[in-house]
Scaffold this motif. Structure first.
Motif, short mmCIF file in Angstrom:
data_model
loop_
_atom_site.label_atom_id
_atom_site.label_comp_id
_atom_site.label_asym_id
_atom_site.label_seq_id
_atom_site.Cartn_x
_atom_site.Cartn_y
_atom_site.Cartn_z
N ALA A 1 -4.21 1.25 -9.33
CA ALA A 1 -4.83 -0.16 -8.73
C ALA A 1 -3.97 -0.62 -7.75
O ALA A 1 -2.52 -1.18 -8.12
CB ALA A 1 -5.16 -1.16 -10.02
N LEU A 2 -4.59 -1.63 -6.84
CA LEU A 2 -3.66 -2.17 -5.83
C LEU A 2 -3.79 -3.64 -6.19
O LEU A 2 -4.75 -4.43 -6.41
CB LEU A 2 -4.40 -1.83 -4.56
CG LEU A 2 -3.56 -2.20 -3.11
CD1 LEU A 2 -2.30 -1.42 -2.99
CD2 LEU A 2 -4.33 -1.80 -1.97
N ASN A 3 -2.50 -4.08 -6.03
CA ASN A 3 -1.97 -5.58 -6.35
C ASN A 3 -2.37 -6.18 -5.11
O ASN A 3 -1.42 -5.92 -4.02
CB ASN A 3 -0.93 -5.65 -7.19
CG ASN A 3 -0.92 -7.11 -7.48
OD1 ASN A 3 -1.73 -8.05 -7.54
ND2 ASN A 3 0.31 -7.36 -7.97
N PHE A 4 -3.16 -7.36 -4.84
CA PHE A 4 -3.42 -8.03 -3.57
C PHE A 4 -2.78 -9.30 -3.77
O PHE A 4 -2.25 -9.95 -2.67
CB PHE A 4 -4.91 -8.14 -3.39
CG PHE A 4 -5.37 -6.98 -3.01
CD1 PHE A 4 -5.36 -6.48 -1.70
CD2 PHE A 4 -6.60 -6.45 -3.64
CE1 PHE A 4 -5.96 -5.36 -1.17
CE2 PHE A 4 -7.15 -5.28 -3.17
CZ PHE A 4 -6.66 -4.46 -2.03
N VAL A 5 -2.45 -9.80 -4.73
CA VAL A 5 -1.92 -11.18 -5.06
C VAL A 5 -0.49 -11.18 -4.73
O VAL A 5 0.13 -12.16 -4.05
CB VAL A 5 -2.12 -11.73 -6.61
CG1 VAL A 5 -1.58 -13.14 -6.79
CG2 VAL A 5 -3.57 -11.70 -6.51
N THR A 6 0.38 -10.48 -5.23
CA THR A 6 1.81 -10.52 -4.95
C THR A 6 2.21 -10.55 -3.52
O THR A 6 3.31 -11.36 -3.16
CB THR A 6 2.57 -9.25 -5.83
OG1 THR A 6 2.09 -9.16 -7.12
CG2 THR A 6 3.97 -9.30 -5.90
N PRO A 7 1.86 -9.67 -2.60
CA PRO A 7 2.04 -9.58 -1.39
C PRO A 7 1.63 -11.16 -0.68
O PRO A 7 2.39 -11.42 0.05
CB PRO A 7 1.32 -8.53 -0.70
CG PRO A 7 0.96 -7.52 -1.77
CD PRO A 7 0.78 -8.46 -2.99
N ILE A 8 0.55 -11.69 -1.13
CA ILE A 8 0.37 -12.77 -0.53
C ILE A 8 1.15 -14.12 -1.00
O ILE A 8 1.43 -14.80 -0.14
CB ILE A 8 -1.36 -13.12 -0.94
CG1 ILE A 8 -2.33 -12.15 -0.26
CG2 ILE A 8 -1.64 -14.68 -0.62
CD1 ILE A 8 -3.71 -12.28 -0.64
N ILE A 9 1.62 -13.91 -2.23
CA ILE A 9 2.53 -14.91 -2.84
C ILE A 9 3.78 -14.73 -1.89
O ILE A 9 4.61 -15.82 -1.56
CB ILE A 9 2.76 -14.64 -4.36
CG1 ILE A 9 1.34 -15.26 -4.89
CG2 ILE A 9 3.77 -15.71 -4.64
CD1 ILE A 9 1.37 -15.02 -6.21
N PHE B 1 0.82 -1.20 0.01
CA PHE B 1 0.01 0.15 -0.12
C PHE B 1 0.71 1.25 -0.06
O PHE B 1 0.75 2.12 -0.94
CB PHE B 1 -0.90 0.07 1.23
CG PHE B 1 -1.72 1.18 1.17
CD1 PHE B 1 -2.87 1.63 0.62
CD2 PHE B 1 -1.40 2.32 2.06
CE1 PHE B 1 -3.69 2.80 0.54
CE2 PHE B 1 -2.43 3.54 2.38
CZ PHE B 1 -3.16 3.41 1.47
N VAL B 2 1.75 1.39 1.09
CA VAL B 2 2.78 2.40 0.86
C VAL B 2 3.57 2.63 -0.39
O VAL B 2 3.55 3.79 -0.84
CB VAL B 2 3.60 2.45 2.17
CG1 VAL B 2 4.76 3.43 2.26
CG2 VAL B 2 2.97 2.45 3.53
N LEU B 3 4.01 1.59 -0.80
CA LEU B 3 4.87 1.87 -1.95
C LEU B 3 4.03 2.31 -3.10
O LEU B 3 4.22 2.90 -4.23
CB LEU B 3 5.41 0.36 -2.54
CG LEU B 3 6.71 0.12 -1.74
CD1 LEU B 3 7.37 -1.20 -2.17
CD2 LEU B 3 7.96 1.42 -1.70
N ASN B 4 2.80 1.63 -3.28
CA ASN B 4 1.87 2.15 -4.45
C ASN B 4 1.37 3.44 -4.21
O ASN B 4 1.31 4.22 -5.35
CB ASN B 4 0.53 1.12 -4.33
CG ASN B 4 -0.37 1.29 -5.43
OD1 ASN B 4 0.03 1.73 -6.64
ND2 ASN B 4 -1.69 1.37 -5.12
N SER B 5 1.12 3.95 -3.01
CA SER B 5 0.78 5.30 -2.83
C SER B 5 2.03 6.26 -3.26
O SER B 5 1.77 7.45 -3.46
CB SER B 5 0.48 5.81 -1.32
OG SER B 5 -0.69 4.83 -0.96
N LEU B 6 3.18 5.69 -2.89
CA LEU B 6 4.44 6.67 -3.26
C LEU B 6 4.42 6.85 -4.78
O LEU B 6 5.03 7.55 -5.46
CB LEU B 6 5.62 6.18 -2.66
CG LEU B 6 5.54 6.32 -1.20
CD1 LEU B 6 7.00 5.44 -0.68
CD2 LEU B 6 5.73 7.77 -0.82
N ASN B 7 4.13 5.85 -5.50
CA ASN B 7 4.13 5.76 -6.94
C ASN B 7 3.09 6.34 -7.59
O ASN B 7 3.03 6.47 -8.89
CB ASN B 7 4.23 4.19 -7.37
CG ASN B 7 4.73 3.97 -8.79
OD1 ASN B 7 5.42 4.92 -9.17
ND2 ASN B 7 4.58 2.88 -9.31
#
Length: 64
Positions: free
Chosen positions: A29-37, A19-25
């Motif tokens: 769209a927020l990716n939920f799958v990559t952090p779960i993997i 979330f933080v890196l997406n906000s800084l970028n």
């Protein structure tokens, strides 16, 4: 049970980092799958590390 706690906290922390890196970028769209993997991979590494450092029962009996 301790491995479920590792999985839970790794999912929570990686979602926060995502979330933080997406906000800084700039959002988007927020990716939920990559952090779960990533959390599953971290949990597997912790489980393997636990099995590697755990002493065998034969080694502890020979020392006494």
């Amino acid at each position: 049970m301790k491995y479920l706690a590792v999985l839970f906290w790794s999912i929570v922390l990686l979602q926060m980092i995502n979330f933080v890196l997406n906000s800084l970028n700039g959002g988007g769209a927020l990716n939920f799958v990559t952090p779960i993997i990533g959390a599953v991979v971290i949990t597997i590494i912790v489980v393997l590390f636990d099995f590697v450092i755990k002493p065998n029962n034969n080694d502890t009996k020979e020392q006494h």
